[in-house]
Design a protein around this motif. Structure first.
Motif, PDB file in Angstrom:
ATOM      1  N   LEU A  68       3.583   7.757   7.410  1.00 53.43           N
ATOM      2  CA  LEU A  68       3.498   6.603   8.179  1.00 53.43           C
ATOM      3  C   LEU A  68       4.723   5.663   8.109  1.00 53.43           C
ATOM      4  N   LEU A  69       5.498   5.655   6.883  1.00 53.93           N
ATOM      5  CA  LEU A  69       6.691   4.744   6.801  1.00 53.93           C
ATOM      6  C   LEU A  69       7.927   5.173   7.417  1.00 53.93           C
ATOM      7  N   GLN A  70       8.155   6.724   7.331  1.00 52.96           N
ATOM      8  CA  GLN A  70       9.252   7.289   7.850  1.00 52.96           C
ATOM      9  C   GLN A  70       8.972   7.188   9.316  1.00 52.96           C
ATOM     10  N   LYS A  71       7.994   7.244   9.863  1.00 49.44           N
ATOM     11  CA  LYS A  71       7.939   7.171  11.351  1.00 49.44           C
ATOM     12  C   LYS A  71       8.349   5.873  11.986  1.00 49.44           C
ATOM     13  N   ASP A  72       8.251   4.600  11.240  1.00 49.71           N
ATOM     14  CA  ASP A  72       8.625   3.607  11.742  1.00 49.71           C
ATOM     15  C   ASP A  72       7.672   3.121  13.169  1.00 49.71           C
ATOM     16  N   TRP A  73       6.529   3.385  13.037  1.00 48.11           N
ATOM     17  CA  TRP A  73       5.531   2.883  14.384  1.00 48.11           C
ATOM     18  C   TRP A  73       5.527   1.616  14.157  1.00 48.11           C
ATOM     19  N   PRO A  74       5.130   0.752  15.410  1.00 53.65           N
ATOM     20  CA  PRO A  74       4.803  -0.573  15.351  1.00 53.65           C
ATOM     21  C   PRO A  74       3.519  -0.605  14.873  1.00 53.65           C
ATOM     22  N   LEU A  75       3.143  -0.679  13.885  1.00 54.55           N
ATOM     23  CA  LEU A  75       1.839  -0.918  13.201  1.00 54.55           C
ATOM     24  C   LEU A  75       1.281  -2.147  13.267  1.00 54.55           C
ATOM     25  N   ARG A  76       2.143  -3.133  13.408  1.00 50.04           N
ATOM     26  CA  ARG A  76       1.540  -4.638  13.488  1.00 50.04           C
ATOM     27  C   ARG A  76       0.644  -4.810  14.484  1.00 50.04           C
ATOM     28  N   GLY A  77      -0.560  -5.113  14.303  1.00 47.58           N
ATOM     29  CA  GLY A  77      -1.688  -5.570  15.268  1.00 47.58           C
ATOM     30  C   GLY A  77      -2.295  -4.364  15.527  1.00 47.58           C
ATOM     31  N   GLN A  78      -1.861  -3.441  15.046  1.00 47.32           N
ATOM     32  CA  GLN A  78      -2.893  -1.992  15.351  1.00 47.32           C
ATOM     33  C   GLN A  78      -3.971  -1.845  14.590  1.00 47.32           C
ATOM     34  N   ARG A  79      -5.149  -1.635  15.166  1.00 43.16           N
ATOM     35  CA  ARG A  79      -6.619  -1.295  14.403  1.00 43.16           C
ATOM     36  C   ARG A  79      -6.345   0.056  13.832  1.00 43.16           C
ATOM     37  N   VAL A  80      -6.379  -0.044  12.340  1.00 46.03           N
ATOM     38  CA  VAL A  80      -6.445   1.103  11.506  1.00 46.03           C
ATOM     39  C   VAL A  80      -7.681   1.480  10.704  1.00 46.03           C
ATOM     40  N   LEU A  81      -8.240   2.580  10.681  1.00 45.98           N
ATOM     41  CA  LEU A  81      -9.257   3.133   9.855  1.00 45.98           C
ATOM     42  C   LEU A  81      -8.869   4.082   8.921  1.00 45.98           C
ATOM     43  N   GLU A  82      -9.080   4.062   7.573  1.00 47.14           N
ATOM     44  CA  GLU A  82      -8.763   5.165   6.824  1.00 47.14           C
ATOM     45  C   GLU A  82     -10.144   5.826   6.172  1.00 47.14           C
ATOM     46  N   ILE A  83     -10.302   7.146   6.336  1.00 46.30           N
ATOM     47  CA  ILE A  83     -11.450   7.772   6.018  1.00 46.30           C
ATOM     48  C   ILE A  83     -11.218   8.368   4.623  1.00 46.30           C
ATOM     49  N   GLY A  84     -12.220   8.315   3.751  1.00 48.14           N
ATOM     50  CA  GLY A  84     -12.105   8.462   2.517  1.00 48.14           C
ATOM     51  C   GLY A  84     -11.104   7.940   1.650  1.00 48.14           C
ATOM     52  N   CYS A  85     -10.793   6.557   1.633  1.00 46.09           N
ATOM     53  CA  CYS A  85      -9.518   5.814   1.211  1.00 46.09           C
ATOM     54  C   CYS A  85      -9.381   5.887  -0.158  1.00 46.09           C
ATOM     55  N   GLY A  86     -10.389   5.913  -0.827  1.00 45.94           N
ATOM     56  CA  GLY A  86     -10.092   6.057  -2.486  1.00 45.94           C
ATOM     57  C   GLY A  86      -9.273   4.897  -2.666  1.00 45.94           C
ATOM     58  N   LEU A  87      -8.216   4.932  -3.493  1.00 46.15           N
ATOM     59  CA  LEU A  87      -7.266   3.934  -3.904  1.00 46.15           C
ATOM     60  C   LEU A  87      -6.700   3.155  -2.913  1.00 46.15           C
ATOM     61  N   GLY A  88      -6.506   3.913  -1.582  1.00 42.68           N
ATOM     62  CA  GLY A  88      -6.191   3.200  -0.537  1.00 42.68           C
ATOM     63  C   GLY A  88      -4.643   3.059  -0.336  1.00 42.68           C
TER      64      GLY A  88
END
Length: 221
Positions: A68-88
């Motif tokens: 996710l960090l390498q791709k340098d997508w514009p994550l600001r403001g995006q709605r994100v869901l992590e499934i089975g997050c564990g430590l997160g």
């Protein structure tokens, strides 16, 4: 990475994701946690949840965060869901980069540990849903990015996982699942592939011998 003792059950691990650093509280001894869990299973009066897999940092979670960090997508403001997050870890990264992050896991022990890791990394406590993707009535809203790591270990459940993802995917949602290379993972995503573009990439993570497989589905419906 380095570990320093916290107490008898937990320890703190410093984790680098490229230039970003995180402090994660996790189990000091996962084998001991499993032993205690299965000792309790011998008591028929107790109704216990799944084994405590959530309390360890798995390679696929590191792989997902690095991807996710390498791709340098514009994550600001995006709605994100992590499934089975564990430590997160991937969720913490997304939140640090300005995303609106929600998390879910079916183990009741996740909520408090995730909240402590948010506090430890000076992040607002993330919304957590105690839920399973097998619950067909679950409605958490829709998301621009849905992520998960090492959640493809039960091939018989792939159809339910895909249905869950599609119920929670925004129109042009990006879905990214990181996997350590489980034997049946090629069977995952059949319904997702019919609704967009699929890509498989492999990513090496420092300290691990095998690459992490990154399965991404860009919906175009």
């Amino acid at each position: 990475m380095n570990n320093r003792s916290m107490n008898n059950r937990f320890t703190i691990k410093s984790v680098a994701v490229a230039q970003e650093r995180f402090e994660l509280e996790l189990f000091a001894d996962l084998d001991r946690e499993f032993s205690a869990h299965f000792d309790e299973l011998s008591d028929p009066a107790k109704d216990l949840p799944e084994p405590p897999l959530f309390g360890s940092l798995w390679p696929a979670a590191e792989g997902l965060a690095n991807y996710l960090l390498q791709k340098d997508w514009p994550l600001r403001g995006q709605r994100v869901l992590e499934i089975g997050c564990g430590l997160g870890l991937p969720s913490l990264l997304c939140a640090k980069l300005g995303a609106q992050v929600e998390t879910m896991d079916h183990h009741p022990g996740v909520a408090s540990l995730l909240a402590r890791n948010c506090q430890r990394n000076k992040l607002k406590t993330l919304t957590f849903h105690l839920a399973s993707f097998q619950n067909t009535s679950a409605r958490l809203g829709t998301f621009d990015l849905i992520i998960g790591s090492d959640i493809l270990y039960e091939p018989d459940l792939y159809p339910k996982l895909e249905d869950f993802i599609l119920r929670h995917a925004a129109q042009k949602c990006l879905i990214i699942i990181a996997d350590p290379g489980r034997y049946a993972v090629s069977r995952f995503g059949s319904s997702l592939k019919t609704k967009g573009q699929y890509k498989l990439e492999k990513l090496m993570i420092s300290g691990h011998e095998l690459p992490i497989e990154i399965h991404s589905f860009q919906l175009t419906r």
